[in-house]
Scaffold this active site. Sequence first.
Site, PDB file in Angstrom:
ATOM      1  N   GLY A 105       4.755   4.115   2.409  1.00 22.76           N
ATOM      2  CA  GLY A 105       5.526   3.174   1.602  1.00 22.76           C
ATOM      3  C   GLY A 105       6.118   3.826   0.359  1.00 22.76           C
ATOM      4  O   GLY A 105       6.958   3.239  -0.295  1.00 22.76           O
ATOM      5  N   LYS A 106       5.638   5.032   0.021  1.00 21.82           N
ATOM      6  CA  LYS A 106       6.106   5.738  -1.187  1.00 21.82           C
ATOM      7  C   LYS A 106       6.153   4.782  -2.379  1.00 21.82           C
ATOM      8  O   LYS A 106       7.074   4.817  -3.195  1.00 21.82           O
ATOM      9  CB  LYS A 106       7.451   6.415  -0.923  1.00 21.82           C
ATOM     10  CG  LYS A 106       7.356   7.472   0.190  1.00 21.82           C
ATOM     11  CD  LYS A 106       8.643   8.222   0.415  1.00 21.82           C
ATOM     12  CE  LYS A 106       8.499   9.340   1.448  1.00 21.82           C
ATOM     13  NZ  LYS A 106       8.131   8.916   2.818  1.00 21.82           N
ATOM     14  N   ARG A 107       5.118   3.936  -2.497  1.00 20.01           N
ATOM     15  CA  ARG A 107       5.077   2.942  -3.551  1.00 20.01           C
ATOM     16  C   ARG A 107       4.867   3.602  -4.902  1.00 20.01           C
ATOM     17  O   ARG A 107       4.252   4.674  -4.997  1.00 20.01           O
ATOM     18  CB  ARG A 107       3.964   1.919  -3.275  1.00 20.01           C
ATOM     19  CG  ARG A 107       4.188   1.084  -2.005  1.00 20.01           C
ATOM     20  CD  ARG A 107       5.480   0.314  -2.069  1.00 20.01           C
ATOM     21  NE  ARG A 107       5.559  -0.746  -1.066  1.00 20.01           N
ATOM     22  CZ  ARG A 107       6.361  -0.711   0.013  1.00 20.01           C
ATOM     23  NH1 ARG A 107       7.138   0.318   0.246  1.00 20.01           N
ATOM     24  NH2 ARG A 107       6.389  -1.739   0.841  1.00 20.01           N
TER      25      ARG A 107
END
Lengths: 315, 315
Positions: A105-107
Amino acid sequence: MALDRLIEGIAKLQNPTVAGLDPVLDYVPGFIKEKAFTQHGETLEGAAGAILEFNKGLIDALCGIVPAVKPQCAYYEMYGWHGVKALYDTIAYAKDKGLFVITDGKRNDIGPTMQAYTTAHLGTVTVGQRTYVPFGGDCLTVNGYLGSDGITPLLDTCRAQDKGIFVLVKTSNPSSGELQNQIFEGGETLYGTVGHLCEQWGEGLPGKYGYSGVGAVVGATYPEQLAELRRDLTHTFFLAPGYGAQGGGAKDVAPAFDSNGLGAVVNASRSIMTAWKKSGAPETDYAQAAAQEAKRMRDEIIQEIGAISLPSVNG
Amino acid sequence: MALDRLIEGIAKLQNPTVAGLDPVLDYVPGFIKEKAFTQHGETLEGAAGAILEFNKGLIDALCGIVPAVKPQCAYYEMYGWHGVKALYDTIAYAKDKGLFVITDGKRNDIGPTMQAYTTAHLGTVTVGQRTYVPFGGDCLTVNGYLGSDGITPLLDTCRAQDKGIFVLVKTSNPSSGELQNQIFEGGETLYGTVGHLCEQWGEGLPGKYGYSGVGAVVGATYPEQLAELRRDLTHTFFLAPGYGAQGGGAKDVAPAFDSNGLGAVVNASRSIMTAWKKSGAPETDYAQAAAQEAKRMRDEIIQEIGAISLPSVNG
């Protein structure tokens, strides 16, 4: 510690790869789409039903070959909340089959907001007297641009719930150097600086095989940086995307591994999911074609790095 | 161009602020939770029902006062796919009430994956012969760590669908300087470098009031950098978080504005959503308390920067 479980899975299957689950509708065989559209119409629900069915077939065929899968959130969000429900169902199905799940998600955010992402993707949430698992991955990819405020909220949950993270360090894309390769006045690159922060952040999450619960994303398309970072970041496990469709090969990723054949898990998405198209297999054999491609990739990498062994652990 | 619409809304309401919709269950008055839990039980569906109801009340009270709302994805993902459905419903409800919607997702990835995020949050998706709006915001916040490969996939959709983006430049958190303030060998900071990239990326998306469709996130907690970036980035509109609960005040954000009172939109989330708790208002008056706080914030900023006027536009 979550990455210990991943490492054990890698050693057991002698396969340091993870299959990306990035289910664009174009990748899904017609018979699956027809079935879903007959049931739900040409709707977002129909699309979500088709990608879930596609994923289940892939998971059935891949478990026992790969230790982990990596669903990429974007391809689920693209089909609205129905797609996000398919992400939840995909994660649950994969875990049920014993696969380790890296939610890609590369949050990134800060303080309470990063805590909310942590709860969403790695934790549990309380509603009244009850507790639920919102998504339930084992690891989450995150972006460290905001500094420690964006990472530390994750660490307590990682410790308490046996989870881990992979922080973007040197990404696989052609323009990744535009910012990441620039050199700070002290002489260190941006990616090197983030890499060293990963070592620091990981100190509180030690693992039994020498690698901490804070991993790093380092593209398989940059073998020199992979080698440099492997030397520098001795406690940081790598997630290496960019194999296959993006151009990275077995020789390119070899520098990511240590002398035990550990130190990295290599991701391939498109080449596995669309193997049935390339091999000319009938579409009903898409999952077998994916398994075949996953085995080919495994063998290619193992041939390069040799057998994988777990270091002996004291205590 | 999407930011032109935001600017027109700001000028019409004489209010350069955006209300964050970050609905933690703790912020939601008891009577709303009881109703939702009676209907759906203490479930994720119940939680999602409660936050949607809470948001609708806020939107009803705030439209006509603020030009825009900013739902933060993390607080919806925290309640699983039911929460993400509440995000979709919140965006649709806000747009129906004429509000401009900034989806705060800080998404980032490359190539086809970034295209999928673009489709999800700003675009439309095709399923068979039909086309759907997955989430439908007007703008998306994004993280530029991956370089141009992570941003350019957004620009075509922004142009075609009248959308915009805000790129993280200098974030509001205490540790934002850890990476962002470091100085590259050429003499420029990381945040300054990303800021200049915003000016470049925005060249293809010019707006009629001088600001492009590529905005920048610059924290209200760093007035010096706000002033510096306002001078340097003459075509880049700012989203300034950190007002209120994070410590930024009207004097701190004043440097973000140009001589027309344009150039920035200031976000406050917690101070508006929890105004009913602080004011001691009965919980049934939570929306009026939020409106009161939004007016107070508007007046405070306008007192500092003066009346807002649209520059005259040729043609």
